[in-house]
Structures are given as structure tokens and as C-alpha cells.
Design a protein around this motif. Structure first.
Motif, short mmCIF file in Angstrom:
data_model
loop_
_atom_site.label_atom_id
_atom_site.label_comp_id
_atom_site.label_asym_id
_atom_site.label_seq_id
_atom_site.Cartn_x
_atom_site.Cartn_y
_atom_site.Cartn_z
N UNK A 271 0.83 -1.21 0.00
CA UNK A 271 0.00 0.00 0.00
C UNK A 271 0.87 1.25 0.00
N UNK A 272 1.97 1.23 0.74
CA UNK A 272 2.89 2.36 0.76
C UNK A 272 3.49 2.62 -0.61
N UNK A 273 3.84 1.53 -1.32
CA UNK A 273 4.47 1.69 -2.64
C UNK A 273 3.54 2.35 -3.64
N UNK A 274 2.25 2.28 -3.41
CA UNK A 274 1.29 2.89 -4.32
C UNK A 274 1.03 4.36 -4.01
N UNK A 275 1.64 4.86 -2.94
CA UNK A 275 1.42 6.24 -2.51
C UNK A 275 2.68 7.07 -2.71
N UNK A 276 2.56 8.42 -2.71
CA UNK A 276 3.74 9.27 -2.89
C UNK A 276 4.77 9.05 -1.80
N UNK A 277 6.02 9.41 -2.10
CA UNK A 277 7.09 9.27 -1.12
C UNK A 277 6.94 10.29 0.00
N UNK A 278 7.66 10.04 1.09
CA UNK A 278 7.68 11.00 2.18
C UNK A 278 6.70 10.71 3.30
N UNK A 279 6.04 9.52 3.26
CA UNK A 279 5.14 9.17 4.34
C UNK A 279 5.92 8.94 5.63
N UNK A 280 5.33 9.27 6.79
CA UNK A 280 6.01 8.97 8.06
C UNK A 280 6.10 7.46 8.26
N UNK A 281 7.00 7.05 9.14
CA UNK A 281 7.18 5.62 9.40
C UNK A 281 5.90 4.95 9.86
N UNK A 282 5.11 5.69 10.66
CA UNK A 282 3.84 5.14 11.14
C UNK A 282 2.72 6.11 10.78
N UNK A 283 1.95 5.76 9.76
CA UNK A 283 0.82 6.60 9.38
C UNK A 283 -0.29 6.50 10.43
N UNK A 284 -0.55 5.27 10.87
CA UNK A 284 -1.56 5.02 11.91
C UNK A 284 -0.86 4.45 13.14
N UNK A 285 -0.37 5.32 14.01
CA UNK A 285 0.38 4.83 15.19
C UNK A 285 -0.51 4.02 16.13
N UNK A 286 0.13 3.17 16.89
CA UNK A 286 -0.60 2.36 17.86
C UNK A 286 -1.24 3.26 18.92
N UNK A 287 -2.36 2.85 19.48
CA UNK A 287 -3.00 3.65 20.55
C UNK A 287 -2.02 3.92 21.69
N UNK A 288 -2.02 5.17 22.15
CA UNK A 288 -1.17 5.52 23.27
C UNK A 288 0.20 6.03 22.86
#
Length: 240
Positions: A219-236
Motif C-alpha cells: 500500500x505504501x508503494x502505491x502512494x507518494x514518497x515521504x510518508x512517516x514511518x507510522x501513518x496510523x500509530x498504535x494507541x497511546x
């Protein structure tokens, strides 16, 4: 502000009162007898209206209360320019050329203006939106431009460098209106208009609530570069 033929009227939109007497551009500028010979739009100074005469490619500032032009605020542009939007600090302008191309110009010296960035477009009449932005925290003025498949935010530095942030869509858009900051746009792709908010934080929250997990590698490869390491961080955990 409304324009009918050559008559400009300034209104209180809440109660319908005139805020100043009607301004007859035919009388003020007798060399521009036809409505097609001038363009009228908002001026960066409150209480003024901007009038661009096609005969001399000059932006003129008319004070609505007195119906008199201020010659000290004239800005001379190139021969290929149709009209322009000047940002509040009056240092830069977003220019529309006769080929419907958008350019950025330095207009701090009103008699020696020059192009510093471009070209973008061409724009299709009636389905694009442009606007000026207040200075950011670093004092850099800006503009936004929505047309075709993208919305661009442009920030101009004193050095003349222009930083561009672009939101790109999968298909052509028909932008019919925008808020002053360009962050909410009304689109009309069909018979029904919808409101689009350019809010990455809100978008991420919605995506993460739907996925219920972080993005997979494919899914990341289909999106533009520069995404943060965790798009949806774990709760907390803190958002990146």
C-alpha cells in the motif's frame, strides 16, 4: 461587490445596504468604453477595488468611498497579462496571461515588475479558483491555485524562491468556489456539488479508523514518497 456592465456597487451582504455610491467605470476611465476592456476584482487594500484596463495592462486602485483612482498604487504588468491578484503585502502577484497561463510576479517595484515563477495551466474558464494568502509565521506571503487535477499552495520567500505544496487528485476537478485560505473547496463534478476540505490530519484519522491498522508495504508503494514511518500509530503513542 457586484459589477454590471461598467457599474461597480459595494454592498453589505447581510442587509442589502450600499456601502458607497455606485462607481461608473465608463466615466472614470473614458478610454475603456466596453465591459470587455476592463476587469474588476478585490483589491488588497480595504475600501478599494482593483480595475485592470486591457488597453495598458495596468492594475489600478480605485477608492470606492470617493470613486477616485490612487495613482500611487498603480502596478504596470507585461503586455501579455490579462489581470492579476496581489497578495496583502503588495510584494507579489499571481498573474493570468492571455493564454490563460498562471505566473507569479514580483511587484514590489510597481514600475519594474518581473516574472519570478511559472508557468501553470492553462486554466479553463469557470472551473478553477485562485486566491491570495496571508503571510505565514516566517513572513512569507502566498497564493493558492485550484484547477484540473490539483490544488497548489505557493509560498514566496524574500530570495524569490517559491515553495509549492500540491494536492493531486485521480481525475479532473471542477472547482466552483473556495474559502479565502483555499482549504475548503466546492466541487461540482456532476449535477451535485460537494465540499472538499484539505485537512491531512482529518484525512489520516479517517483512513486509520477505516483500516484499523497501519499501511502495508504494498500500500505504501502505491502512494507518494515521504510518508512517516507510522501513518496510523498504535494507541497511546504520539503521532509522527
Amino acid at each position: 461587490m457586484t459589477v454590471s456592465g461598467g457599474v461597480v456597487e459595494h454592498w453589505n451582504a447581510r442587509d442589502g445596504r450600499h456601502l458607497s455610491d455606485p462607481l461608473d467605470l465608463y466615466t472614470l476611465f473614458p478610454d475603456g468604453p466596453d465591459a470587455k476592456d476592463f476587469y474588476v476584482q478585490r483589491h488588497y487594500k480595504p475600501g478599494y477595488v482593483q480595475v485592470t484596463l486591457t488597453a495598458d495592462r495596468t492594475l489600478r486602485a480605485v477608492r470606492l468611498a470617493s470613486r477616485v483612482e490612487d495613482p500611487d498604487l498603480r502596478i504596470r504588468l507585461g503586455d501579455d497579462v490579462v489581470t492579476a491578484a496581489v497578495e496583502p503585502s503588495a510584494r507579489y502577484a499571481m498573474v493570468l496571461t492571455s493564454g490563460r497561463i498562471i505566473e507569479l510576479w514580483s511587484v514590489a517595484d510597481r514600475r519594474r515588475t518581473q516574472k519570478i515563477f511559472g508557468s501553470l495551466g492553462p486554466l479553463e474558464p469557470g472551473n478553477s479558483q485562485i486566491g491570495t494568502l496571508q503571510e505565514d509565521d516566517a513572513g512569507n506571503p502566498g497564493f493558492f491555485l485550484a484547477y484540473g487535477r490539483s490544488v497548489r499552495f505557493l509560498r514566496v520567500h524574500d530570495s524569490g524562491q517559491v515553495d509549492v505544496t500540491t494536492y493531486t487528485f485521480a481525475g479532473e476537478q471542477n472547482f466552483v468556489a473556495a474559502t479565502g485560505d483555499g482549504r475548503a473547496l466546492l466541487r461540482s463534478p456532476a449535477k451535485i456539488a460537494d465540499l472538499l476540505r484539505l485537512d491531512p490530519v482529518q484525512w489520516r484519522s479517517h483512513v486509520c479508523s477505516v483500516l484499523g491498522r497501519d499501511l502495508a508495504e504494498d500500500e505504501r508503494r502505491a502512494l507518494p514518497r515521504g510518508l512517516p514511518d507510522a501513518v496510523c500509530p498504535l494507541p497511546g503513542t504520539a503521532n509522527p
